[in-house]
Scaffold this active site. Structure first.
Site, PDB file in Angstrom:
ATOM      1  N   TYR A 115       0.873  -1.186   0.000  1.00 40.34           N
ATOM      2  CA  TYR A 115       0.000   0.000   0.000  1.00 40.34           C
ATOM      3  C   TYR A 115       0.903   1.226   0.000  1.00 40.34           C
ATOM      4  N   GLN A 117       1.204   4.764  -0.206  1.00 44.37           N
ATOM      5  CA  GLN A 117       0.571   6.091  -0.061  1.00 44.37           C
ATOM      6  C   GLN A 117       1.574   7.107   0.447  1.00 44.37           C
ATOM      7  N   THR A 118       2.223   6.860   1.565  1.00 49.82           N
ATOM      8  CA  THR A 118       3.140   7.823   2.195  1.00 49.82           C
ATOM      9  C   THR A 118       4.350   8.107   1.317  1.00 49.82           C
ATOM     10  N   SER A 124       0.952  12.285   6.773  1.00 50.87           N
ATOM     11  CA  SER A 124      -0.349  12.678   7.356  1.00 50.87           C
ATOM     12  C   SER A 124      -1.211  13.392   6.325  1.00 50.87           C
ATOM     13  N   GLY A 157       5.221  -0.883   3.744  1.00 50.44           N
ATOM     14  CA  GLY A 157       5.717  -2.187   4.183  1.00 50.44           C
ATOM     15  C   GLY A 157       5.650  -3.183   3.038  1.00 50.44           C
ATOM     16  N   ARG A 290       8.944 -13.043  41.230  1.00 54.30           N
ATOM     17  CA  ARG A 290       9.992 -12.203  41.812  1.00 54.30           C
ATOM     18  C   ARG A 290       9.707 -11.905  43.263  1.00 54.30           C
ATOM     19  N   ARG A 313       0.472   0.020  39.278  1.00 52.69           N
ATOM     20  CA  ARG A 313       1.034   0.216  37.931  1.00 52.69           C
ATOM     21  C   ARG A 313       0.585  -0.907  36.990  1.00 52.69           C
ATOM     22  N   GLU A 404      -0.673   4.204  10.061  1.00 52.43           N
ATOM     23  CA  GLU A 404      -2.130   4.255   9.928  1.00 52.43           C
ATOM     24  C   GLU A 404      -2.675   5.549  10.519  1.00 52.43           C
ATOM     25  N   ASP A 406      -0.821   9.331  12.335  1.00 53.98           N
ATOM     26  CA  ASP A 406      -0.176   9.833  13.549  1.00 53.98           C
ATOM     27  C   ASP A 406      -1.275  10.076  14.597  1.00 53.98           C
TER      28      ASP A 406
HETATM   29  C1  LIG Z   1       3.276  -6.658  18.507  1.00 55.78           C
HETATM   30  C2  LIG Z   1       2.229  -6.788  17.452  1.00 55.78           C
HETATM   31  C3  LIG Z   1       2.058  -5.532  16.645  1.00 55.78           C
HETATM   32  C4  LIG Z   1       1.599  -5.848  15.230  1.00 55.78           C
HETATM   33  C5  LIG Z   1       2.767  -5.994  14.272  1.00 55.78           C
HETATM   34  C6  LIG Z   1       2.322  -6.248  12.875  1.00 55.78           C
HETATM   35  C7  LIG Z   1       3.095  -5.378  11.903  1.00 55.78           C
HETATM   36  C8  LIG Z   1       2.393  -5.251  10.569  1.00 55.78           C
HETATM   37  C9  LIG Z   1       1.106  -4.460  10.665  1.00 55.78           C
HETATM   38  C10 LIG Z   1       1.269  -3.067  10.154  1.00 55.78           C
HETATM   39  C11 LIG Z   1      -0.039  -2.502   9.642  1.00 55.78           C
HETATM   40  C12 LIG Z   1      -0.021  -1.024   9.482  1.00 55.78           C
HETATM   41  C13 LIG Z   1       0.892  -0.521   8.387  1.00 55.78           C
HETATM   42  C14 LIG Z   1       0.779   0.954   8.240  1.00 55.78           C
HETATM   43  C15 LIG Z   1       0.136   1.358   6.923  1.00 55.78           C
HETATM   44  C16 LIG Z   1       0.065   2.840   6.779  1.00 55.78           C
HETATM   45  O1  LIG Z   1       0.548   3.586   7.568  1.00 55.78           O
HETATM   46  S1  LIG Z   1      -0.852   3.338   5.432  1.00 55.78           S
HETATM   47  C17 LIG Z   1      -0.767   5.101   5.485  1.00 55.78           C
HETATM   48  C18 LIG Z   1      -1.557   5.666   6.625  1.00 55.78           C
HETATM   49  N1  LIG Z   1      -1.688   7.080   6.457  1.00 55.78           N
HETATM   50  C19 LIG Z   1      -2.568   7.793   7.125  1.00 55.78           C
HETATM   51  O2  LIG Z   1      -3.256   7.307   8.001  1.00 55.78           O
HETATM   52  C20 LIG Z   1      -2.670   9.235   6.735  1.00 55.78           C
HETATM   53  C21 LIG Z   1      -3.391  10.048   7.790  1.00 55.78           C
HETATM   54  N2  LIG Z   1      -4.043  11.194   7.159  1.00 55.78           N
HETATM   55  C22 LIG Z   1      -5.364  11.143   6.771  1.00 55.78           C
HETATM   56  O3  LIG Z   1      -6.060  10.187   6.952  1.00 55.78           O
HETATM   57  C23 LIG Z   1      -5.904  12.380   6.100  1.00 55.78           C
HETATM   58  O4  LIG Z   1      -4.893  13.089   5.463  1.00 55.78           O
HETATM   59  C24 LIG Z   1      -6.590  13.306   7.132  1.00 55.78           C
HETATM   60  C25 LIG Z   1      -5.665  13.595   8.312  1.00 55.78           C
HETATM   61  C26 LIG Z   1      -7.822  12.599   7.613  1.00 55.78           C
HETATM   62  C27 LIG Z   1      -6.939  14.619   6.492  1.00 55.78           C
HETATM   63  O5  LIG Z   1      -7.834  14.351   5.426  1.00 55.78           O
HETATM   64  P1  LIG Z   1      -8.087  15.479   4.326  1.00 55.78           P
HETATM   65  O6  LIG Z   1      -8.980  14.928   3.296  1.00 55.78           O
HETATM   66  O7  LIG Z   1      -6.785  16.032   3.879  1.00 55.78           O
HETATM   67  O8  LIG Z   1      -8.771  16.744   5.010  1.00 55.78           O
HETATM   68  P2  LIG Z   1      -9.867  16.925   6.122  1.00 55.78           P
HETATM   69  O9  LIG Z   1     -10.399  18.285   5.877  1.00 55.78           O
HETATM   70  O10 LIG Z   1      -9.307  16.638   7.463  1.00 55.78           O
HETATM   71  O11 LIG Z   1     -11.052  15.887   5.804  1.00 55.78           O
HETATM   72  C28 LIG Z   1     -12.059  16.291   4.892  1.00 55.78           C
HETATM   73  C29 LIG Z   1     -13.311  15.558   5.318  1.00 55.78           C
HETATM   74  O12 LIG Z   1     -13.103  14.163   5.139  1.00 55.78           O
HETATM   75  C30 LIG Z   1     -13.393  13.499   6.347  1.00 55.78           C
HETATM   76  N3  LIG Z   1     -12.508  12.347   6.432  1.00 55.78           N
HETATM   77  C31 LIG Z   1     -11.179  12.375   6.532  1.00 55.78           C
HETATM   78  N4  LIG Z   1     -10.700  11.122   6.586  1.00 55.78           N
HETATM   79  C32 LIG Z   1     -11.762  10.296   6.500  1.00 55.78           C
HETATM   80  C33 LIG Z   1     -11.926   8.879   6.505  1.00 55.78           C
HETATM   81  N5  LIG Z   1     -10.875   8.054   6.638  1.00 55.78           N
HETATM   82  N6  LIG Z   1     -13.157   8.372   6.390  1.00 55.78           N
HETATM   83  C34 LIG Z   1     -14.228   9.196   6.286  1.00 55.78           C
HETATM   84  N7  LIG Z   1     -14.152  10.542   6.292  1.00 55.78           N
HETATM   85  C35 LIG Z   1     -12.920  11.081   6.395  1.00 55.78           C
HETATM   86  C36 LIG Z   1     -13.129  14.500   7.436  1.00 55.78           C
HETATM   87  O13 LIG Z   1     -13.825  14.150   8.612  1.00 55.78           O
HETATM   88  C37 LIG Z   1     -13.642  15.765   6.803  1.00 55.78           C
HETATM   89  O14 LIG Z   1     -15.047  15.703   6.912  1.00 55.78           O
HETATM   90  P3  LIG Z   1     -15.862  17.105   7.116  1.00 55.78           P
HETATM   91  O15 LIG Z   1     -15.280  17.734   8.348  1.00 55.78           O
HETATM   92  O16 LIG Z   1     -15.554  17.905   5.873  1.00 55.78           O
HETATM   93  O17 LIG Z   1     -17.283  16.666   7.241  1.00 55.78           O
HETATM   94  C1  LIG Z   2       6.621   1.106  10.770  1.00 58.66           C
HETATM   95  C2  LIG Z   2       5.861   1.943   9.781  1.00 58.66           C
HETATM   96  C3  LIG Z   2       5.155   1.318   8.762  1.00 58.66           C
HETATM   97  C4  LIG Z   2       4.492   2.085   7.812  1.00 58.66           C
HETATM   98  N1  LIG Z   2       3.852   1.449   6.764  1.00 58.66           N
HETATM   99  C5  LIG Z   2       3.264   2.201   5.791  1.00 58.66           C
HETATM  100  C6  LIG Z   2       2.652   1.569   4.666  1.00 58.66           C
HETATM  101  O1  LIG Z   2       2.639   0.349   4.542  1.00 58.66           O
HETATM  102  N2  LIG Z   2       2.107   2.354   3.708  1.00 58.66           N
HETATM  103  C7  LIG Z   2       2.102   3.727   3.799  1.00 58.66           C
HETATM  104  O2  LIG Z   2       1.591   4.389   2.889  1.00 58.66           O
HETATM  105  N3  LIG Z   2       2.657   4.354   4.880  1.00 58.66           N
HETATM  106  C8  LIG Z   2       3.239   3.620   5.865  1.00 58.66           C
HETATM  107  N4  LIG Z   2       3.810   4.237   6.943  1.00 58.66           N
HETATM  108  C9  LIG Z   2       3.835   5.699   7.009  1.00 58.66           C
HETATM  109  C10 LIG Z   2       2.869   6.204   8.051  1.00 58.66           C
HETATM  110  O3  LIG Z   2       1.548   6.003   7.640  1.00 58.66           O
HETATM  111  C11 LIG Z   2       3.143   7.692   8.287  1.00 58.66           C
HETATM  112  O4  LIG Z   2       4.414   7.821   8.843  1.00 58.66           O
HETATM  113  C12 LIG Z   2       2.075   8.264   9.234  1.00 58.66           C
HETATM  114  O5  LIG Z   2       0.864   8.418   8.534  1.00 58.66           O
HETATM  115  C13 LIG Z   2       2.501   9.591   9.844  1.00 58.66           C
HETATM  116  O6  LIG Z   2       2.721  10.541   8.829  1.00 58.66           O
HETATM  117  P1  LIG Z   2       4.090  11.382   8.798  1.00 58.66           P
HETATM  118  O7  LIG Z   2       5.207  10.418   8.864  1.00 58.66           O
HETATM  119  O8  LIG Z   2       3.971  12.309   7.657  1.00 58.66           O
HETATM  120  O9  LIG Z   2       4.065  12.194  10.153  1.00 58.66           O
HETATM  121  P2  LIG Z   2       3.943  13.803  10.292  1.00 58.66           P
HETATM  122  O10 LIG Z   2       2.555  14.205   9.961  1.00 58.66           O
HETATM  123  O11 LIG Z   2       5.054  14.437   9.574  1.00 58.66           O
HETATM  124  O12 LIG Z   2       4.132  13.923  11.875  1.00 58.66           O
HETATM  125  C14 LIG Z   2       5.224  14.625  12.444  1.00 58.66           C
HETATM  126  C15 LIG Z   2       4.661  15.456  13.587  1.00 58.66           C
HETATM  127  O13 LIG Z   2       3.840  16.483  13.029  1.00 58.66           O
HETATM  128  C16 LIG Z   2       2.593  16.531  13.710  1.00 58.66           C
HETATM  129  N5  LIG Z   2       1.543  17.012  12.815  1.00 58.66           N
HETATM  130  C17 LIG Z   2       1.388  16.719  11.510  1.00 58.66           C
HETATM  131  N6  LIG Z   2       0.322  17.367  11.000  1.00 58.66           N
HETATM  132  C18 LIG Z   2      -0.223  18.083  12.014  1.00 58.66           C
HETATM  133  C19 LIG Z   2      -1.348  18.959  12.136  1.00 58.66           C
HETATM  134  N7  LIG Z   2      -2.148  19.219  11.098  1.00 58.66           N
HETATM  135  N8  LIG Z   2      -1.594  19.498  13.345  1.00 58.66           N
HETATM  136  C20 LIG Z   2      -0.804  19.207  14.407  1.00 58.66           C
HETATM  137  N9  LIG Z   2       0.284  18.410  14.358  1.00 58.66           N
HETATM  138  C21 LIG Z   2       0.565  17.864  13.172  1.00 58.66           C
HETATM  139  C22 LIG Z   2       2.355  15.089  14.128  1.00 58.66           C
HETATM  140  O14 LIG Z   2       1.439  15.028  15.223  1.00 58.66           O
HETATM  141  C23 LIG Z   2       3.767  14.630  14.517  1.00 58.66           C
HETATM  142  O15 LIG Z   2       4.000  15.005  15.866  1.00 58.66           O
HETATM  143  C24 LIG Z   2       4.491   3.492   7.910  1.00 58.66           C
HETATM  144  C25 LIG Z   2       5.172   4.114   8.957  1.00 58.66           C
HETATM  145  C26 LIG Z   2       5.852   3.344   9.903  1.00 58.66           C
HETATM  146  C27 LIG Z   2       6.592   4.029  11.019  1.00 58.66           C
END
Ligand SMILES: CCCCCCCCCCCCCCCC(=O)SCCNC(=O)CCNC(=O)[C@H](O)C(C)(C)COP(=O)(O)OP(=O)(O)OC[C@H]1O[C@@H](n2cnc3c(N)ncnc32)[C@H](O)[C@@H]1OP(=O)(O)O
Ligand SMILES: Cc1cc2nc3c(=O)[nH]c(=O)nc-3n(C[C@H](O)[C@H](O)[C@H](O)COP(=O)(O)OP(=O)(O)OC[C@H]3O[C@@H](n4cnc5c(N)ncnc54)[C@H](O)[C@@H]3O)c2cc1C
Length: 643
Positions: A115, A117-118, A124, A157, A290, A313, A404, A406
């Site tokens: 996937y 995206q980043t 973010s 990943g 312990r 704790r 997924e 921040d």
């Molecule tokens: C020990 C065992 C541990 C396990 C060990 C296994 C290891 C193995 C596993 C690893 C598994 C993970 C692996 C990582 C995989 C990645 O990390 S994939 C990449 C993940 N990236 C993210 O999550 C990015 C985060 N950023 C975002 O989601 C979006 O940029 C934001 C922050 C929501 C901002 O969205 P935007 O469209 O730029 O703007 P915004 O104005 O905030 O939103 C517009 C409208 O859409 C709505 N909206 C935004 N997002 C959504 C949504 N998702 N749905 C519906 N509505 C939405 C908002 O509420 C807003 O609605 P209104 O207020 O207008 O009614």
């Molecule tokens: C182990 C690992 C696996 C990953 N796997 C994947 C993957 O498979 N696919 C994929 O696409 N991505 C993946 N990612 C990326 C991950 O999804 C991003 O790192 C995550 O979404 C955070 O975005 P960023 O790194 O841009 O953080 P940033 O947004 O740059 O965060 C840096 C700091 O800025 C702050 N900040 C940012 N925006 C704002 C705001 N608007 N207001 C206030 N504070 C703000 C945050 O809170 C944080 O403290 C992975 C990351 C890690 C660490």
């Protein structure tokens, strides 16, 4: 209690079978992992993943069995993102035709997906992504390109070395016009010899936190130099581009492209309960083994689990593991309900699903990451040994606070949702997890009626306290925001307060769902009573930890806060007799725990001592390098007595 934790007798039986299958298979040995170099480590992970896949095929394991098998193999690998994001994204955002073409290939592992995206410059801010997908009507193709260094895909990943394909999120440009970020299936490597295809630069981003740990995963970097893909490789459920180059936005919200992230966030909440429960199991069992101080007349020293500080704790973390398990069960129901509604083009609960998955993912992963570290500290020095299982568990787990989404960025999403709900109170009845805000007048007027510590053992008193705190904090933010002419400016200025109000809202959800769980039928003698104690421990621990909020909003008096703390102490004494039974209920094998401190048989000291000698440094009495680098110092004739 095992059934309560597993969710059902069938799940208990199935997960137990998979745990034992993995634990009894030498291929899945874990203890040498931290000693391996990066290339050896990665090859070993490929070997384990291949063996896991062979078991799934040869034993004809079901999807559910395969899911548990991969969990118990306990090694982050490319398969996590292939199954955990690449496939769900196609399922959620692909057309029927696209699903028919790509899902069988992916499900049979004829292709390996990630996937993507980043990017280096954006994670973010998804709308800030720079990779472009420009439609070429002449060729009926998209040209995928990385225009800048910061547009390099970074982190996905499984991308670095394993994946053959990527689901690439890019800025869609049609006829020179930008139409938002969309997903595109792009082949990266040859299915013949796995070499990168023309225009593709791909590799691993390098070592990550902690040796072993997450370095089994090839998080990658990816750049495109005008790579062409057929038009039908843009996922087109949400929006379409016709052959003629016309962009069509169907009547589904554009946020559906974020659907995969919502799905993964809800799975991460249950993952949090699993990770936290592993750490708590280790720390609880070791705290019973312990002994330190307290010996009377030469008798045994005191078990550290009997110290009040150890209990204050450890037991809230035990309670949190159960709390996250149950709220995760509810969140899965919420997600499935939204998914069904989406099928019927009913988007009414999408905002709530986004707010709940974002908020609970943030809340539970922060608490779990902090909780695993606390469990390490609860085990004293031995907790710092890799053989305790805690350092690796911590190193593998903590990116969950970032990936997924921040955790702060996600809480700000919850804040938007709450602020919007408060602003509509005059004319729109809040429902679902914000329904309590419909009673804001009462919640603003009524103060806590608790008079004795016993009065806190009342679900109604607990829920009202958490509702009043959340409602009053949300209304206070709303009032502050109203003072700003520019709402966005106000939101930015008040962001920290809004994040705290979001935490209060999310903690209310967790507490409420724990209480609701206890209203269900729970099998097993004394199980419900034990869970009730844990529910009160969880709620009163939070109330104590955040008592500043409850006092600041004027709902609690200092006396009532003290009574809650008195009750908490009493509750810890009630948890103590069941503590070992409660962690045994997680039903973890010694293999999965990977911890000498958390061994089921408690045989800690002999096994710690034995393990020490297995360290390669002990292969010889005199370590390599000693004679070369230390001996000369020992032998040197010092002329100045001062040295
Ligand atoms: C020990 C065992 C541990 C396990 C060990 C296994 C290891 C193995 C596993 C690893 C598994 C993970 C692996 C990582 C995989 C990645 O990390 S994939 C990449 C993940 N990236 C993210 O999550 C990015 C985060 N950023 C975002 O989601 C979006 O940029 C934001 C922050 C929501 C901002 O969205 P935007 O469209 O730029 O703007 P915004 O104005 O905030 O939103 C517009 C409208 O859409 C709505 N909206 C935004 N997002 C959504 C949504 N998702 N749905 C519906 N509505 C939405 C908002 O509420 C807003 O609605 P209104 O207020 O207008 O009614
Ligand atoms: C182990 C690992 C696996 C990953 N796997 C994947 C993957 O498979 N696919 C994929 O696409 N991505 C993946 N990612 C990326 C991950 O999804 C991003 O790192 C995550 O979404 C955070 O975005 P960023 O790194 O841009 O953080 P940033 O947004 O740059 O965060 C840096 C700091 O800025 C702050 N900040 C940012 N925006 C704002 C705001 N608007 N207001 C206030 N504070 C703000 C945050 O809170 C944080 O403290 C992975 C990351 C890690 C660490």
């Amino acid at each position: 209690m095992k059934v309560a934790w597993a969710g059902s007798r069938e799940t208990l039986e199935l997960s137990d079978r998979m745990a034992k299958l993995v634990a009894n298979d030498p291929v899945f040995e874990k203890f040498t992992r931290p000693m391996l170099g990066r290339k050896e480590l990665f090859k070993n992970t490929l070997r384990k993943a291949a063996h896991g896949w062979k078991l799934i095929v040869d034993l004809r394991l079901t999807e559910e069995e395969a899911k548990w098998l991969r969990l118990y193999i306990d090694e982050p690998a490319y398969t996590d993102l292939h199954w955990g994001m690449f496939i769900p994204a196609i399922e959620g955002q692909g057309t029927e035709e696209q699903k028919k073409k790509w899902l069988p290939l992916a499900q049979k592992m004829k292709i390996i997906g990630c996937y993507a995206q980043t990017e280096l410059g954006h994670g973010s801010n998804v709308q800030g992504l720079e990779t472009t997908a420009t439609f070429d009507p002449q060729a009926d193709e998209f040209v995928i390109h990385s225009p800048t260094l910061t547009s390099s895909k970074w982190w996905p990943g499984g991308l670095g070395k394993a994946s053959t394909h990527a689901l690439v999120y890019a800025r869609l440009i049609v006829g020179g016009e930008f139409h938002g970020v969309h997903g595109f299936i792009v082949q990266l490597r040859s299915l013949e010899d796995h070499s990168p295809l023309p225009g593709i630069t791909v590799g691993d981003i390098g070592l990550k936190f902690g040796n072993g740990a997450y370095n089994t995963m090839d998080n990658g970097v990816l750049r495109f130099d005008h790579v062409r893909i057929p038009r039908n490789q843009m996922l087109m459920r949400v929006s379409q581009v016709t052959k003629e180059g016309k962009y069509m936005q169907s009547d589904v919200p554009r946020q559906l492209i974020y659907g995969t992230m919502v799905y993964v966030r809800q799975t991460i909440v249950v993952d949090a309960s699993k990770a936290l429960s592993r750490a708590v199991c280790i720390a609880t069992r070791y705290s019973a083994v312990r002994r330190q101080f307290g010996s009377r007349n030469g008798g045994p020293e005191t078990q550290v689990i009997d110290y009040k500080t150890q209990q204050s704790r450890l037991f809230p973390l035990l309670a949190s593991a159960y709390a996250f398990r149950f709220v995760g069960e509810w969140l899965k129901w919420l997600y499935m309900d939204v998914k069904q509604r989406l099928e019927a083009n009913d988007f009414s609960t999408l905002p709530e699903a986004h707010a709940c998955t974002a908020g609970l993912k943030s809340l539970t992963t922060t608490a779990t990451a902090d909780g695993i570290e606390e469990c390490r500290k609860l085990c004293g020095g031995h907790g710092y040994l890799v053989s305790s299982g805690l350092p690796e568990l911590f190193a593998v787990y903590i990116p969950a606070c970032t990936y997924e989404g921040d955790n702060v960025v996600l809480l700000l999403q919850v804040a938007r949702f709450i602020v919007k709900t408060v602003s509509e109170l005059g004319y729109k009845q809040p429902v679902g997890t914000t329904a309590y805000m419909g009673r804001v007048a009462t919640l603003m007027q009524n103060n806590c009626a608790v008079r004795t510590a016993e009065d806190w053992l009342n679900p109604g008193a607990i829920v009202e306290a958490f509702e009043a705190r959340a409602a009053r904090m949300a209304v206070a933010c709303g009032r502050q925001l109203a003072k700003f002419e520019n709402p966005e400016e106000g939101f930015a200025e008040l962001a920290s307060d809004l994040v705290e109000a979001s935490v209060a809202h999310c903690q209310l959800i967790v507490v409420s769902k724990f209480i609701e769980k206890l209203q269900q039928d729970i099998p097993g003698k004394g199980v419900k009573q034990s869970l009730e104690i844990l529910c009160y421990v969880y709620a009163l621990f939070l109330l104590h930890k955040h008592q500043g909020d409850f006092l600041a909003v004027g709902y609690l008096t200092p006396k009532q806060a003290l009574l809650a703390n008195d009750q908490l102490r009493t509750l810890y004494s009630k948890v103590r007799p069941n503590a070992i039974a409660l962690v045994d209920s997680f039903n973890y094998t010694d293999h999965y725990l990977g911890s000498i401190l958390g061994r089921y048989d408690g045989n800690v000291y002999p096994k710690l001592y034995e393990a020490a000698w297995e360290d390669p440094l002990n292969d010889s009495d005199v370590a390599d390098g000693f004679h070369q680098y230390v001996q000369p110092i020992l032998k040197q004739k010092l002329h100045s007595a001062k040295l």
